[in-house]
Design a protein around this motif. Structure first.
Motif, PDB file in Angstrom:
ATOM      1  N   GLN A  98       0.822  -1.215   0.000  1.00 45.87           N
ATOM      2  CA  GLN A  98       0.000   0.000   0.000  1.00 45.87           C
ATOM      3  C   GLN A  98       0.854   1.262   0.000  1.00 45.87           C
ATOM      4  O   GLN A  98       0.523   2.235  -0.679  1.00 45.87           O
ATOM      5  CB  GLN A  98      -0.954  -0.006   1.195  1.00 45.87           C
ATOM      6  CG  GLN A  98      -2.214  -0.800   0.955  1.00 45.87           C
ATOM      7  CD  GLN A  98      -3.390  -0.292   1.785  1.00 45.87           C
ATOM      8  OE1 GLN A  98      -3.422   0.850   2.224  1.00 45.87           O
ATOM      9  NE2 GLN A  98      -4.374  -1.152   1.976  1.00 45.87           N
ATOM     10  N   LEU A 226      -5.371   0.117  -5.587  1.00 42.60           N
ATOM     11  CA  LEU A 226      -6.119  -0.143  -4.370  1.00 42.60           C
ATOM     12  C   LEU A 226      -7.525  -0.641  -4.694  1.00 42.60           C
ATOM     13  O   LEU A 226      -8.154  -0.182  -5.644  1.00 42.60           O
ATOM     14  CB  LEU A 226      -6.223   1.132  -3.535  1.00 42.60           C
ATOM     15  CG  LEU A 226      -4.916   1.746  -3.028  1.00 42.60           C
ATOM     16  CD1 LEU A 226      -5.222   3.027  -2.261  1.00 42.60           C
ATOM     17  CD2 LEU A 226      -4.139   0.772  -2.161  1.00 42.60           C
ATOM     18  N   GLU A 230      -9.957  -0.793   0.318  1.00 37.93           N
ATOM     19  CA  GLU A 230      -8.681  -0.163   0.669  1.00 37.93           C
ATOM     20  C   GLU A 230      -8.748   1.347   0.482  1.00 37.93           C
ATOM     21  O   GLU A 230      -8.228   2.114   1.311  1.00 37.93           O
ATOM     22  CB  GLU A 230      -7.551  -0.758  -0.181  1.00 37.93           C
ATOM     23  CG  GLU A 230      -7.190  -2.181   0.214  1.00 37.93           C
ATOM     24  CD  GLU A 230      -6.218  -2.839  -0.754  1.00 37.93           C
ATOM     25  OE1 GLU A 230      -5.543  -3.797  -0.342  1.00 37.93           O
ATOM     26  OE2 GLU A 230      -6.152  -2.408  -1.929  1.00 37.93           O
TER      27      GLU A 230
END
Length: 410
Positions: A98, A226, A230
């Motif tokens: 991430q 993402l 997320e």
């Protein structure tokens, strides 16, 4: 100075004017890694020396997975450590993935896109208070300036439509650590916010714009992007971490400058010192709470010689590190030139260090710079409306900050 509730840090109660606990000096000398009672009532090994804190923050086996039964917690019930799926609670490889995807949206140049917007909001708020203040020539830095500034900036940066900002502001208020809302009300606000964020992401997929939510939708790393959940969790993290922490630092920064009028006058006379002044405010007053817990998955020997066993939950005390006299000369002296160009000052740890260093630090720095610049430019004669010793501080939640900070505008 008065405190509105019994301190939630019984072993290290704050010092006068929001300074770190006087008990830290003895700890650094003889107990650099001793247990400390945290707001939950649990005792947690706490590092207080700058080298030890950096080592823990940089440790590759300091896990943020703290939900296993029996592990000590920072607060009772549901807290930041309990929220699944948010970046601050992730470990590699999910955390690494991430961060890689998101890093391009949070660079210094990305933050500069929003500087003019932030400046306009700050000046607008000051103009409103100068002209329309219901209290006469008095402004509450906390309620009239820091919180609405942070709220308006985050709404416009994220891309919340104007018609939704009042509702959005209600959620922000509910998420504040000092909120008086019940746990049920906060949980309801959390659910409403997640649903709204999902709708906002879906709408921006249909009709893209040029705001941060659009940047996050487009963010990718080697084709990896993402997911919907997320994206929503990243937005929640940005809102909750960025809004209150930035407002807190604006309030504490103004308080610190008012407490040191010579430094305030020096900044007024030389506005170009705003960047080093903000760095000194961050060192001296940041980040508002001690830091995040970590669960060590392997034994670690610290620079102080302390051996921390595998399985221990530890706290890296950021404020203690930022006031370590072995790291910063005369650390209790507030000096807005400490970080001036050409100086050899160590980096402060207000934004953390290592893999979990604050993702939004460039945006926070920019907002702090513009918030304080607007005050010194528009109200260079700013002074407290009451003795600073009479300003009430709160330790509700994990943060320590003025409840109100009334200042004279004339």
């Amino acid at each position: 100075m008065t405190i509105s509730s019994d301190t939630v840090w019984p072993d290290l109660p704050p010092g006068p004017h929001g300074t770190p606990s006087p008990a830290l000096a003895q700890r650094r000398q003889s107990q650099p890694m001793a247990p400390m009672t945290v707001p939950s009532g649990d005792e947690i090994l706490t590092a207080v020396r700058y080298p030890d804190v950096r080592a823990l923050l940089n440790c590759p086996y300091g896990s943020r997975e703290l939900t296993a039964p029996g592990l000590p917690r920072m607060v009772q019930g549901v807290g930041a450590d309990s929220v699944p799926g948010v970046l601050i609670n992730m470990d590699p490889p999910a955390h690494t993935r991430q961060r890689r995807i998101l890093q391009g949206s949070f660079t210094v140049s990305a933050a500069e896109r929003w500087r003019a917007l932030c400046r306009d909001i700050a000046h607008d708020l000051i103009a409103h208070d100068l002209i329309d203040s219901v209290e006469g020539p008095i402004m509450d830095v906390v309620g009239d300036y820091a919180l609405p500034l942070s709220s308006r900036v985050i709404c416009q940066v994220v891309g919340v439509p104007a018609g939704d900002r009042a509702r959005f502001g209600g959620w922000l208020s509910a998420f504040l650590s000092a909120s008086g809302d019940s746990a049920e009300a906060r949980a309801h606000a959390y659910g409403e916010f997640l649903a709204y964020a999902a709708e906002l992401v879906a709408e921006r997929r249909r009709s893209p714009g040029h705001d941060l939510v659009d940047d996050l939708i487009q963010a990718h790393d080697a084709g990896d992007m993402l997911s919907e959940s997320e994206l929503v969790n990243v937005l929640f993290m940005l809102i909750t971490a960025g809004h209150e922490t930035t407002a807190l630092m604006i309030s504490r920064g103004v308080y610190r400058l008012l407490l040191h009028p010579d430094e305030f006058r020096r900044l007024v006379a030389t506005p170009s010192l705003i960047q080093p002044a903000i760095e000194e405010i961050l060192r001296y007053d940041g980040p508002g709470s001690p830091g995040l817990l970590r669960h060590l998955t392997a034994e670690l020997r610290l620079p102080s010689g302390t051996v921390v066993p595998a399985g221990a939950v530890v706290l890296s005390h950021l404020q203690a590190a930022n006031h370590d006299p072995d790291a910063f000369g005369d650390p209790e002296r507030f000096d807005i030139t400490r970080y001036a160009p050409g100086t050899a000052t160590r980096p402060h740890l207000a934004f953390g260090h290592g893999a979990h260093v604050c993702l939004g630090q460039a945006l926070a720095r920019m907002e702090l710079q513009e918030a304080l610049s607007a005050l010194i430019l528009r109200i260079p004669w700013l002074r407290p409306a009451i003795p600073l010793e009479d300003v009430e501080w709160t330790t509700q939640g994990l943060t320590y900050q003025p409840v109100r900070l009334p200042v004279l505008l004339e």
